[in-house]
Design a protein around this motif. Structure first.
Motif, mmCIF file in Angstrom:
data_model
loop_
_atom_site.group_PDB
_atom_site.id
_atom_site.type_symbol
_atom_site.label_atom_id
_atom_site.label_comp_id
_atom_site.label_asym_id
_atom_site.label_seq_id
_atom_site.Cartn_x
_atom_site.Cartn_y
_atom_site.Cartn_z
ATOM 1 N N GLU A 108 0.829 -1.209 0.000
ATOM 2 C CA GLU A 108 0.000 0.000 0.000
ATOM 3 C C GLU A 108 0.862 1.256 0.000
ATOM 4 O OE1 GLU A 108 -2.595 -0.574 3.369
ATOM 5 O OE2 GLU A 108 -4.293 -0.973 2.036
ATOM 6 N N HIS A 111 2.143 1.683 -3.495
ATOM 7 C CA HIS A 111 1.017 2.015 -4.377
ATOM 8 C C HIS A 111 0.636 3.480 -4.230
ATOM 9 C CE1 HIS A 111 -3.277 1.933 -5.712
ATOM 10 N NE2 HIS A 111 -2.754 1.174 -6.662
ATOM 11 N N SER A 112 0.504 3.951 -3.006
ATOM 12 C CA SER A 112 0.114 5.349 -2.773
ATOM 13 C C SER A 112 1.223 6.311 -3.179
ATOM 14 C CB SER A 112 -0.243 5.563 -1.299
ATOM 15 O OG SER A 112 0.876 5.302 -0.458
ATOM 16 N N ILE A 189 0.537 -0.412 -11.777
ATOM 17 C CA ILE A 189 -0.092 0.182 -10.602
ATOM 18 C C ILE A 189 -1.401 -0.544 -10.304
ATOM 19 C CG2 ILE A 189 -1.181 2.274 -9.686
ATOM 20 C CD1 ILE A 189 0.840 3.906 -11.288
ATOM 21 N N LEU A 192 -0.694 -3.883 -8.647
ATOM 22 C CA LEU A 192 -0.436 -3.739 -7.213
ATOM 23 C C LEU A 192 -1.743 -3.571 -6.448
ATOM 24 C CD1 LEU A 192 2.697 -1.400 -6.922
ATOM 25 C CD2 LEU A 192 2.530 -3.810 -6.284
ATOM 26 N N GLY A 193 -2.621 -2.703 -6.990
ATOM 27 C CA GLY A 193 -3.902 -2.478 -6.329
ATOM 28 C C GLY A 193 -4.725 -3.744 -6.233
#
Length: 203
Positions: A108, A111-112, A189, A192-193
């Motif tokens: 996370e 990702h962020s 991306i 990953l999410g």
């Protein structure tokens, strides 16, 4: 969490379990996990940025027109900032993650961070694209007419054309940049999410 236990077990072997980071659809395309692919594409992004940087520098030194030089210098600064922020992200991105950390939290965080980098680039670019469009128009106009900028821009049709060019090219440039970012980084991306959501569903 089965995947979380597998993550810790693989950490002892010091080898990243591809199945924890790479969906089957991406494993067919490449042996890299999404973080590895993102880091590689960030490196390519910086190389192109450096090439563009030299392009702007060349125009600044070769163009005799102050307005063109100012516009290109602004684009030079924006490109330099973009390369610098990309380098910071590149240097801090570790495809092997941290085996002693919580897997979901670690993914996370990346990702962020990557999403924030992408959105910041788009926001800042919005203020520079009009400058670049105007500078390119003035440069093309002066070179095409073979006359000083002050002379060609004194004409009303040229002034109207400049405004129209900026209005049209600014959103087009923004959309093109966003599409290119999506092509380079979006799929990974999203991967990953998707993996983050899969891990959370097992909690």
């Amino acid at each position: 969490m089965d995947l979380e236990k597998s993550w810790k077990a693989w950490g002892e072997a010091e080898k990243l379990p591809e199945e924890l980071l790479t969906p089957a659809s991406l494993r067919k395309e490449t042996s890299m996990n999404p973080l590895q692919k993102l880091k590689r594409n960030l490196g390519i992004n910086m190389v192109f940025g450096v090439v563009i940087l030299f392009f702007y520098a060349g125009i600044i030194f070769l163009s005799p027109e102050p307005l063109v030089q100012i516009a290109m210098f602004a684009m030079f600064l924006f490109t330099f900032w973009a390369i610098f922020t990309t380098f910071k992200l590149y240097r801090g991105l570790d495809p092997e993650l941290c085996f002693s950390c919580n897997l979901v939290n670690e993914m996370e965080r990346y990702h962020s961070t990557i999403l924030r980098w992408s959105r910041n680039q788009e926001k800042v670019a919005t203020f520079f694209y009009p400058v670049g469009a105007a500078g390119g128009f003035i440069l093309g106009g002066s070179m095409g007419a073979g006359k000083p900028v002050a002379e060609i821009m004194a004409k009303t049709p040229m002034q109207v054309a400049l405004v129209v060019t900026v209005i049209v090219l600014t959103p087009l440039a923004w959309l093109l940049a966003r599409w290119m970012n999506r092509q380079a980084f979006g799929k990974y991306i999203d991967a990953l999410g998707a993996n983050i959501r899969a891990l959370k569903s097992e909690e």
